[in-house]
Design an enzyme around this catalytic site. Structure first.
Site, PDB file in Angstrom:
ATOM      1  N   LYS A 175      29.046  37.896  36.787  1.00 53.27           N
ATOM      2  CA  LYS A 175      30.098  38.587  37.549  1.00 53.27           C
ATOM      3  C   LYS A 175      29.530  39.866  38.158  1.00 53.27           C
ATOM      4  O   LYS A 175      29.789  40.179  39.322  1.00 53.27           O
ATOM      5  CB  LYS A 175      31.288  38.906  36.630  1.00 53.27           C
ATOM      6  N   GLN A 234      36.333  40.907  28.692  1.00 55.77           N
ATOM      7  CA  GLN A 234      35.836  39.535  28.583  1.00 55.77           C
ATOM      8  C   GLN A 234      36.346  38.870  27.298  1.00 55.77           C
ATOM      9  O   GLN A 234      36.225  39.424  26.205  1.00 55.77           O
ATOM     10  CB  GLN A 234      34.292  39.536  28.610  1.00 55.77           C
ATOM     11  N   ASP A 283      42.078  40.225  36.197  1.00 56.12           N
ATOM     12  CA  ASP A 283      42.026  38.878  35.612  1.00 56.12           C
ATOM     13  C   ASP A 283      43.393  38.194  35.728  1.00 56.12           C
ATOM     14  O   ASP A 283      43.505  36.981  35.563  1.00 56.12           O
ATOM     15  CB  ASP A 283      41.637  38.958  34.123  1.00 56.12           C
TER      16      ASP A 283
END
Ligand code: NAP
Length: 296
Positions: free
Chosen positions: A57, A101, A124
């Site tokens: 990412k 994450q 997200d």
């Protein structure tokens, strides 16, 4: 059977195109005097796969002209320490969005960490406010994997309107938002959606009725050729490392679908790797650019 005309939905190539488009958009944004979009990622513990995903990412951020910050902490990080990091990122005016994450080490409560994220920085799209917005058809951040998948369907001209979609897996990050997106009354929705999970009684019968199958289980071999309607579009979200002595790293990534068998029946299909994974990162970058454009 598909008469040997199966189309590969190449997420890697499409993602490269989208990164170039995003880089051009960011260039214009910066030329107008704005700071580049800035994404932070919080990585707790030493899970190898999570580290690889986060590094990926960060690399894509650089390729698209974004700024990125990686915050790494040990597996012994406490809930309080993690919540403090989240509060700091919420308050940081130089940051447009951030992700924590997942999965987190078992002693940490992911749900309360996600709830602590400012929904305006939740790129997200996992915060209950953004999930609620998705369910209601309101503007918000759509989770990256489902968002990347609908973009891929659109790009390859896969009709969704009036089609029957079967989503396998009901996780908060993939299956549930995927089912919501496909059922929405918009250009890339209007499917009739069936959401399957581990308690579904006859998965094969459900899948056989699908024009579009999205498999998000994490179990190779979940979808086999005999379960598919001829010509179906098959989206394989699953990523499972499987030992393989002939592979460079000693393992290979496998999807949920028996690709070799299914390619004689499906009309279109994503490979693993190189299908959904690269498109997921696009969803994240787009959300971050959207957050940057909302700066006050
Ligand atoms: P998850 O939270 O573990 O959810 C798995 C889902 O599959 C659950 O809803 C579970 O049902 C269902 N399931 C399990 N066994 C089943 C069976 N035999 N038949 C039907 N459904 C079954 O997983 P996730 O986070 O959604 O991830 C799924 C997979 O996608 C994983 O391999 C993950 O690595 C991969 N992934 C890939 C990307 C990408 O970018 N390519 C992004 C995210 C995830 P219950 O709810 O009843 O337990």
């Amino acid at each position: 059977m598909n008469g040997g005309t199966m189309m590969i939905l190449d997420g890697k190539a499409l993602s490269a195109q989208r990164v170039a488009q995003l880089a051009a958009e960011v260039e214009d944004f910066v030329a107008d005097g704005a700071a580049p979009p800035h994404l932070a990622a919080v990585l707790i513990g030493d899970d190898g796969a999570s580290k690889t995903y986060v590094e990926h990412k960060v690399r894509k951020c650089a390729a698209a002209g974004f700024r990125s910050t990686l915050i790494e902490r040990g597996a012994d990080t406490t809930q309080e320490e993690l919540l403090e990091i989240v509060e700091g990122l919420n308050a940081d005016p130089m940051l447009d969005g951030f992700i924590v994450q997942l999965p987190l080490p078992a002693h940490l409560d992911a749900a309360s960490v996600i709830e602590a994220i400012d929904p305006r920085k939740d790129v997200d799209g996992f915060h209950p406010e953004n999930m609620g917005r998705l369910a209601l058809g309101l503007d918000g951040f759509v989770p990256a994997t489902p968002s990347g998948i609908v973009q891929m369907l659109a790009h390859y001209g896969i009709e969704t309107c009036g089609k029957h979609a079967v989503v396998i897996g009901r996780s908060d990050i993939v299956g549930t938002p995927m089912a919501l997106l496909l059922s929405r009354n918009n250009a890339m929705g209007n499917c009739t959606v069936t959401l399957c999970h581990s308690r579904t009684v006859n998965l094969a019968d459900e899948v056989r009725r699908a024009d579009i199958v999205v498999a998000a289980v994490g179990r190779p071999g979940t979808v086999t050729a005999d379960m598919l309607k001829p010509g179906a579009t098959v989206i394989d979200v699953g990523i499972t490392p499987v030992e393989d002595a002939t592979a460079k790293r000693g393992y290979r990534l496998k999807g949920d679908v028996d690709f070799e068998g299914a390619k004689a029946v499906a009309g279109a299909m994503t490979p693993v790797p190189g299908g959904v994974g690269p498109m997921t990162i696009i969803g994240l970058l787009e959300n971050t650019l959207k957050a940057a454009k909302r700066r006050t």
